[in-house]
Design a protein around this motif. Sequence first.
Motif, PDB file in Angstrom:
ATOM      1  N   ILE A  42       0.837  -1.207   0.000  1.00 31.42           N
ATOM      2  CA  ILE A  42       0.000   0.000   0.000  1.00 31.42           C
ATOM      3  C   ILE A  42       0.868   1.252   0.000  1.00 31.42           C
ATOM      4  N   TRP A 175     -10.019  -0.137  12.661  1.00 25.38           N
ATOM      5  CA  TRP A 175      -8.844   0.323  11.911  1.00 25.38           C
ATOM      6  C   TRP A 175      -7.599   0.231  12.793  1.00 25.38           C
ATOM      7  N   ARG A 180      -2.651  -0.678   8.103  1.00 25.03           N
ATOM      8  CA  ARG A 180      -3.160   0.000   6.904  1.00 25.03           C
ATOM      9  C   ARG A 180      -4.547  -0.478   6.484  1.00 25.03           C
ATOM     10  N   LYS A 182      -8.808  -1.301   7.206  1.00 23.94           N
ATOM     11  CA  LYS A 182      -9.964  -1.054   8.054  1.00 23.94           C
ATOM     12  C   LYS A 182     -11.211  -1.596   7.392  1.00 23.94           C
TER      13      LYS A 182
ATOM     14  N   VAL B 449      -5.362   2.256  -1.278  1.00 25.89           N
ATOM     15  CA  VAL B 449      -5.040   3.511  -0.596  1.00 25.89           C
ATOM     16  C   VAL B 449      -6.259   3.988   0.186  1.00 25.89           C
ATOM     17  N   ASP B 450      -7.429   3.882  -0.447  1.00 25.94           N
ATOM     18  CA  ASP B 450      -8.646   4.342   0.222  1.00 25.94           C
ATOM     19  C   ASP B 450      -8.922   3.551   1.497  1.00 25.94           C
ATOM     20  N   ILE B 451      -8.619   2.257   1.475  1.00 24.18           N
ATOM     21  CA  ILE B 451      -8.882   1.447   2.677  1.00 24.18           C
ATOM     22  C   ILE B 451      -8.129   2.032   3.861  1.00 24.18           C
ATOM     23  N   HIS B 452      -6.885   2.488   3.610  1.00 19.15           N
ATOM     24  CA  HIS B 452      -6.124   3.071   4.711  1.00 19.15           C
ATOM     25  C   HIS B 452      -6.604   4.472   5.075  1.00 19.15           C
ATOM     26  N   VAL B 453      -6.837   5.334   4.068  1.00 21.64           N
ATOM     27  CA  VAL B 453      -7.069   6.748   4.407  1.00 21.64           C
ATOM     28  C   VAL B 453      -8.546   7.132   4.517  1.00 21.64           C
ATOM     29  N   SER B 454      -9.488   6.237   4.215  1.00 20.37           N
ATOM     30  CA  SER B 454     -10.878   6.680   4.336  1.00 20.37           C
ATOM     31  C   SER B 454     -11.187   6.961   5.793  1.00 20.37           C
TER      32      SER B 454
END
Lengths: 260, 628
Positions: A42, A175, A180, A182, B449-454
């Motif tokens: 990621i 999360w 990384r 959630k 990326v969205d999974i981490h930053v959402s």
Amino acid sequence: MRTKHPIIQMLLIGVVASVAGVALALAIDWFPIAASTAAAPIDELYDVLLIVSVPVFVLVMTVALYSVWRFRAKPGDQSDGAPIHGNTLLEVVWVTIPTIMVSALAVYGAIVLEEIERPAANAMEVEVTGQQFAWSFEYPDTPGGEPVQSNELVLPLGQQVHFQIKALDVLHSFWVPAFRLKSDAVPGITTEYRVTPTKEGRFDVVCAELCGLGHTTMRQVATVLPPAEFEGWLAEQAKQSEPAADDTMPASATDEEEAQ
Amino acid sequence: MTFAAKLKGPGWYRALLSVPLSLAFSTALVVGVRALYGWDPLFDGEAITTVALIAMPLAFLVGIGCFDYWFYWAAGKPTRDEDHSGHGAKTWKDYFRVNTDHKVIGIQYIVTTFVFFTIGGLLAMLIRAELAAPGTQFVDPNTYNGLFSVHASLMIFLFIIPVFAGIANYVIPLMIGAPDMAFPRLNALSYWMLPMAGIMMVASFFAPGGAFATGWTAYAPLSTEVPLGQQFFTIGVQFAGASSIATALNFLVTIITMRAPGMTFFRMPLLVWANFTTSLLVVIATPFIAGSQFFVLFDRALGMNFFNSANGGDVIMYQHIFWFYSHPAVYIMMLPGFGIISEVISANARKPVFGYRMMAFSLCAIVVLGFTVWAHHMFVSGMSAWLRVPMMITTMLIAIPTGIKIFSWLATLWRGVIHLTTPMLFALGFITMFTLGGISGVMLAVIPVDIHVSDTYFIVAHIHYVLFGGSVFTIFAGLYFWFPKMTGRMYDERLGRMHFWLSFVFFNLTFGPMHLVGVDGMPRRVADYAAEFATWNAVISVSAFIFGMSYLLFLYNMITSWRNGPKAAANPWRAHTLEWQVSSPPPLFNFDEIPTIVGGPYEYGVPGAVHGVFKKPEPVAAASGGKE
């Protein structure tokens, strides 16, 4: 020659600014500590997105600033610009290149998604339950056969864990930034994801979906232990599990009442 | 006029009488029904409030006079002749009554929405004050949740969406050569519903249990369980939504049927195109948020189980309906801005908009694609997993029509004669900031990326780059640009430039670092945070305060220039579109002679080219397509 010259100038400025921009973007320490097998792909994907994005932004900035500098009206200049209505070739180019770029990124994204969600044969099940305003965990597979309840999340190093996530009251989101990954905890259904811890230590568990008054404080800790120590912890918990299991139910019910 | 006559006629007296009457009616209705069913207690505060929240705004609208004409007509009484006494504003008082003049309504919209923008901005200052340091300083967590919820709701439903409707209300009829909107009375009703929604949302702070505190997204089942304040959002959104839909229908009919002779669709200015496509989005999408909030209302007030999983409800269904509106809503908040930027850039670079037809087609492409991307807000929601990759692909594809617009504006600058006026500075600021927002949007579309930053500050950064650096910059550009037309006076250029530079710098210092703290693990919608984020949050808060103060320059400039600014010329920008061919401010019915359109709207640099002519053209000249 006259029309080519400014474009070469801009290209030079653009290349230099892009290199500087990419270097700066990559020099920034973006990520929290990395503690799962998902973190590296990621983070790498994020870095690639930065590398692709910076030149796009630089291109826009360069053309805008260069135009303002070069074509700015002199005081009192009442003339009009060149009556250019369009250029089909240019328009085809700026449809085609972005299409190729985003398609490539979408394929790359889908590949990484498959990689971070790939199930392992020996995955350990952990049930995660969110309620206002705490997480609780259940380990269904124990040496003694009895499921173990716990208010803290403990995981074995290097072993894939399959989280099955439930919610008792409202939406929550489970999360662990260091992992990384959630997923929302949704009343009425079970959601899931898989994590393989790669680092021993204690990592924050954060609720990422607004769940009411205590949302801010709905934070716990995930502890990653070497497999042998984890087995010891699980056996220890199994011994205490019967009285503990009786205690947790009424305790959580009062929590809920207080919250309302 | 006697006092009794004042109470009978439309206006504030009747409105202020009918509101308490409707409250009494609501109370009687609830108490009566509960008595009939034999329920205890008879006085149920939540039920009375719910009925009153629907009845009181309607009573106000009746009282102020929004429905008078229709009531007379429906009752078979003689309707008063349309003497156009409802047109124009002679004194400031005329802005406080039901007025059917699109120019008055446009200004009513703009001033009202800026009042709510100011309130929303103050709430943002409180949010940043609380977040300036870790720990709890000024507000408790419940109030904090209320602050960001009301802030976002006001900014979206009471500022960005309606201020664009206000600007378009003023400018569109002028641009297409029409004397007014197609349905002037509906237009007035649309406007007056808006303050109802806004007052309701702000008033929620006084509800027992505090303001609605579930974010502007009001996700169920939290929104069906929290205290009464939520009802103020659930019902307020209905008034804002109804206002929005009615205005969009009005724009569609106006643009389709009231264009001046010779104005084909492909001779329309791009602002008209932008509002045409936006109105399509509003008419198709807005009923979905109305539906989602009605479901919440039914769950709360009538004990239904749309989102109660224990009784067979489906929690994720809320998010699908909500985002099926709220993603298109992002374009509802952006397309009118695209239109403004096309006008500002072509006039200030003295060049035709590059690729005019592609600009119009890309707006249409965004309308269609905009309905195919909603689930990218739900990558971690637990929805069907297979839906993620198709939504990632459509989301990335929508960057292409958006990219066409950015590149076309850049090409419009190229070889122009660029005048760096205040509207032009905001337009250039918009292009660069919106590009950043678009880039972070593409990053968010990439699922891993969205999974981490959402649900982190990365999202907060992204939406403010899109909605402030994007939409609000276009609003400032548009207001400075049409200020001379609307008020007949010129704003202070020096203050305008200061406003731009302070906004631009401190906007970036406020929202730029949020990307970083988001990726680093700070969740959004929290009143407190881990100590490691303290330094950046202090920087963000200080920048936000200066950013907030820069807005005062704008307010001061607008107010003083409106009162005492130098008289503006009819066409200070030497633009070609029709609104600049009439006086500033325009005559009561816009055009003393009906214009005839003989060419494109942006023929800068083409010798002798004009967009519209006011004298009846010779038949031969009209056929030659404007080459005079």
